[in-house]
Scaffold this active site. Structure first.
Site, PDB file in Angstrom:
ATOM      1  N   ARG A 110       9.284 -19.664   3.022  1.00  0.00           N
ATOM      2  CA  ARG A 110       9.780 -18.295   3.267  1.00  0.00           C
ATOM      3  C   ARG A 110       9.684 -17.393   2.042  1.00  0.00           C
ATOM      4  O   ARG A 110      10.371 -16.389   1.941  1.00  0.00           O
ATOM      5  CB  ARG A 110      11.215 -18.299   3.803  1.00  0.00           C
ATOM      6  N   LYS A 132       0.187  -5.592  -0.646  1.00  0.00           N
ATOM      7  CA  LYS A 132      -0.323  -5.935   0.692  1.00  0.00           C
ATOM      8  C   LYS A 132      -1.022  -7.285   0.598  1.00  0.00           C
ATOM      9  O   LYS A 132      -1.938  -7.458  -0.225  1.00  0.00           O
ATOM     10  CB  LYS A 132      -1.322  -4.887   1.180  1.00  0.00           C
ATOM     11  N   GLU A 174     -13.396   2.459  -4.894  1.00  0.00           N
ATOM     12  CA  GLU A 174     -11.943   2.653  -4.807  1.00  0.00           C
ATOM     13  C   GLU A 174     -11.431   3.439  -6.029  1.00  0.00           C
ATOM     14  O   GLU A 174     -10.498   4.226  -5.915  1.00  0.00           O
ATOM     15  CB  GLU A 174     -11.223   1.299  -4.679  1.00  0.00           C
ATOM     16  N   LYS A 213      -2.827   4.254  -8.016  1.00  0.00           N
ATOM     17  CA  LYS A 213      -2.302   3.409  -6.941  1.00  0.00           C
ATOM     18  C   LYS A 213      -0.866   2.992  -7.232  1.00  0.00           C
ATOM     19  O   LYS A 213      -0.022   2.950  -6.330  1.00  0.00           O
ATOM     20  CB  LYS A 213      -3.188   2.175  -6.745  1.00  0.00           C
ATOM     21  N   GLU A 223       4.042   2.022   3.401  1.00  0.00           N
ATOM     22  CA  GLU A 223       3.172   2.967   4.110  1.00  0.00           C
ATOM     23  C   GLU A 223       3.905   3.759   5.194  1.00  0.00           C
ATOM     24  O   GLU A 223       3.460   3.852   6.333  1.00  0.00           O
ATOM     25  CB  GLU A 223       1.939   2.235   4.670  1.00  0.00           C
ATOM     26  N   ARG A 227       1.338   6.490   1.252  1.00  0.00           N
ATOM     27  CA  ARG A 227       0.387   5.385   1.020  1.00  0.00           C
ATOM     28  C   ARG A 227      -0.858   5.504   1.905  1.00  0.00           C
ATOM     29  O   ARG A 227      -1.937   5.037   1.544  1.00  0.00           O
ATOM     30  CB  ARG A 227       1.073   4.028   1.202  1.00  0.00           C
ATOM     31  N   ASN A 231      -6.144   5.532   2.136  1.00  0.00           N
ATOM     32  CA  ASN A 231      -7.179   5.200   3.115  1.00  0.00           C
ATOM     33  C   ASN A 231      -8.221   6.304   3.259  1.00  0.00           C
ATOM     34  O   ASN A 231      -8.985   6.305   4.230  1.00  0.00           O
ATOM     35  CB  ASN A 231      -6.540   4.904   4.475  1.00  0.00           C
ATOM     36  N   HIS A 234     -11.634   5.513   4.685  1.00  0.00           N
ATOM     37  CA  HIS A 234     -11.600   4.166   5.258  1.00  0.00           C
ATOM     38  C   HIS A 234     -11.735   4.131   6.778  1.00  0.00           C
ATOM     39  O   HIS A 234     -12.006   3.066   7.328  1.00  0.00           O
ATOM     40  CB  HIS A 234     -10.312   3.449   4.846  1.00  0.00           C
ATOM     41  N   HIS A 238     -14.139   1.243   7.866  1.00  0.00           N
ATOM     42  CA  HIS A 238     -13.823   0.049   8.650  1.00  0.00           C
ATOM     43  C   HIS A 238     -14.761  -0.075   9.856  1.00  0.00           C
ATOM     44  O   HIS A 238     -15.163  -1.178  10.236  1.00  0.00           O
ATOM     45  CB  HIS A 238     -12.363   0.084   9.103  1.00  0.00           C
ATOM     46  N   HIS A 250     -17.195  -3.857   1.833  1.00  0.00           N
ATOM     47  CA  HIS A 250     -16.092  -2.895   1.911  1.00  0.00           C
ATOM     48  C   HIS A 250     -16.339  -1.684   1.002  1.00  0.00           C
ATOM     49  O   HIS A 250     -16.212  -0.536   1.425  1.00  0.00           O
ATOM     50  CB  HIS A 250     -14.766  -3.575   1.556  1.00  0.00           C
TER      51      HIS A 250
HETATM   52  N1  GLY Z   1      -5.868  -0.501   0.097  1.00  0.00           N
HETATM   53  C1  GLY Z   1      -4.937   0.434   0.594  1.00  0.00           C
HETATM   54  C2  GLY Z   1      -3.533   0.102   0.294  1.00  0.00           C
HETATM   55  O1  GLY Z   1      -3.264  -0.784  -0.497  1.00  0.00           O
HETATM   56  O2  GLY Z   1      -2.636   0.682   0.856  1.00  0.00           O
END
Ligand code: GLY
Length: 348
Positions: A110, A132, A174, A213, A223, A227, A231, A234, A238, A250
């Site tokens: 956990r 993430k 990026e 970032k 997000e 956040r 994107n 993106h 995608h 990517h």
């Molecule tokens: N790669 C986009 C983010 O980390 O939110």
């Protein structure tokens, strides 16, 4: 050496420097090191010597490691070694490996401590920062995961010297995106010949791209709003990854997608930023795409994570460093796509 703080409920720092790998240290007796099969052996050996891991897990390279089957194997290795909640998981490699390792740390017992050691440009400026983590499903990318911030990130720029030039330029997408959405000083710096392994300014350009970032995820880890601006480019990216079955990487797809987003932004009344995104494509030299129609990509764009019951929302720019989210009429989406096809064809 530069140190960038990421704030929020679980704050941590991102250390950007040279010669970091042999000096890594964590305050845990039990360490598991997860790394990809294609990582140069000297990096694995340096981290092994520094951290004395009791479990070493080699996983498939790139997105081949981001599966439930690989995750299951990693978790079994941690359990077979009787790692306790006091252990640490260290992810060493590109963005796919740090996503997998972070999710293994988030889910084992956990949740145990996670440390991230990105070795690609894309991993340093994006994937390894912000918490993430996750794996892909056959149904789509990143459909299983968790927000699980690392305790620390080490970005050793020496590792970038072994990257194929195309992989380095892939990751530059990026960093350039961070320039477009927040720090325009990055644009010329990313396109400069000095933005290359071995150049002293590289470390500072990477650190400034990470700082963009870090600021965003400090304000909006999960997000809820801002956040989503990360994107930019993106939504089409995608779709291009999916429609080419990942032949477009990517970073290449983001390069293409940023140009589409710039064209949409202009059509929606923003400044004309297409010269910037075309300049990036000229720098990046992405692989050519197959001939594509709007009908080929739209089904994938319609499934974007920023979609809600009323449809897809795009990240657009009023101007440099002025991002916003908006719905775009379908006639504009289609018209900008035709212009994008033409620009991509003539820039190849
Ligand atoms: N790669 C986009 C983010 O980390 O939110």
């Amino acid at each position: 050496m530069r140190s960038i703080e990421v704030g929020g409920a679980q704050s941590y720092s991102v250390e950007v420097g040279s010669g970091l790998l042999p000096r890594l240290s964590v305050p845990h007796k039990q360490v598991a090191l997860i790394y990809p099969a294609d990582l140069p052996a000297q990096f694995v050996e340096q981290v092994q010597a520094a951290l004395s891991p009791i479990v070493m897990v080699e996983v498939p390279a790139r997105d081949g490691c981001k599966t439930l089957a690989v995750l299951s194997g990693v978790l079994s290795r941690l359990a077979q070694a009787n790692l306790t909640r006091a252990c640490a998981v260290v992810g060493l490699g590109g963005g796919a490996v740090t996503d997998l390792a972070g999710f293994a740390a988030a889910s084992y017992l956990r949740g145990v401590a996670y440390y991230s050691v990105p070795t690609t440009l894309l991993g340093m400026v994006d994937a390894a920062v912000g918490g993430k983590t996750g794996v892909n499903l056959p149904e789509g990318k990143n459909l299983v995961g968790a927000f699980w911030p690392p305790r620390q990130v080490w970005a050793d720029v020496d590792t970038l010297a072994t990257l194929p030039p195309a992989t380095f330029r892939e990751g530059a997408a990026e960093a350039y995106k961070h320039g477009l959405i927040a720090d325009p000083s990055l644009l010329a710096r990313v396109l400069s010949p000095d933005f290359a392994p071995g150049q002293t300014s590289l470390l500072h350009t990477i650190a400034d791209a990470i700082a963009v970032k870090a600021g965003v995820v400090t304000r909006d880890l999960t997000e809820q709003g801002e956040r989503a601006h990360l994107n930019f480019g993106h939504t089409l990216a995608h779709a291009l990854e999916a429609v080419t079955h990942q032949a477009a990487t990517h970073g290449e797809a983001v390069g293409y997608g940023m140009h589409y987003a710039a064209l949409l932004s202009r059509e929606m009344g923003g400044q004309d930023l297409a010269p910037h995104t075309l300049a990036f494509l000229k720098y990046q030299q992405p692989k050519a795409l197959p001939t594509l129609s709007f009908e080929d990509v739209w089904p994938y764009m319609a499934r974007d994570k920023k979609a809600d019951a009323e449809g897809v929302r795009f990240v657009l720019l009023h101007d440099l460093a002025r991002p916003y989210l908006a719905r775009v009429p379908s006639t504009v989406l289609r018209g900008a796509f035709e212009a994008w096809v033409e620009d991509v064809r003539s820039s190849a």
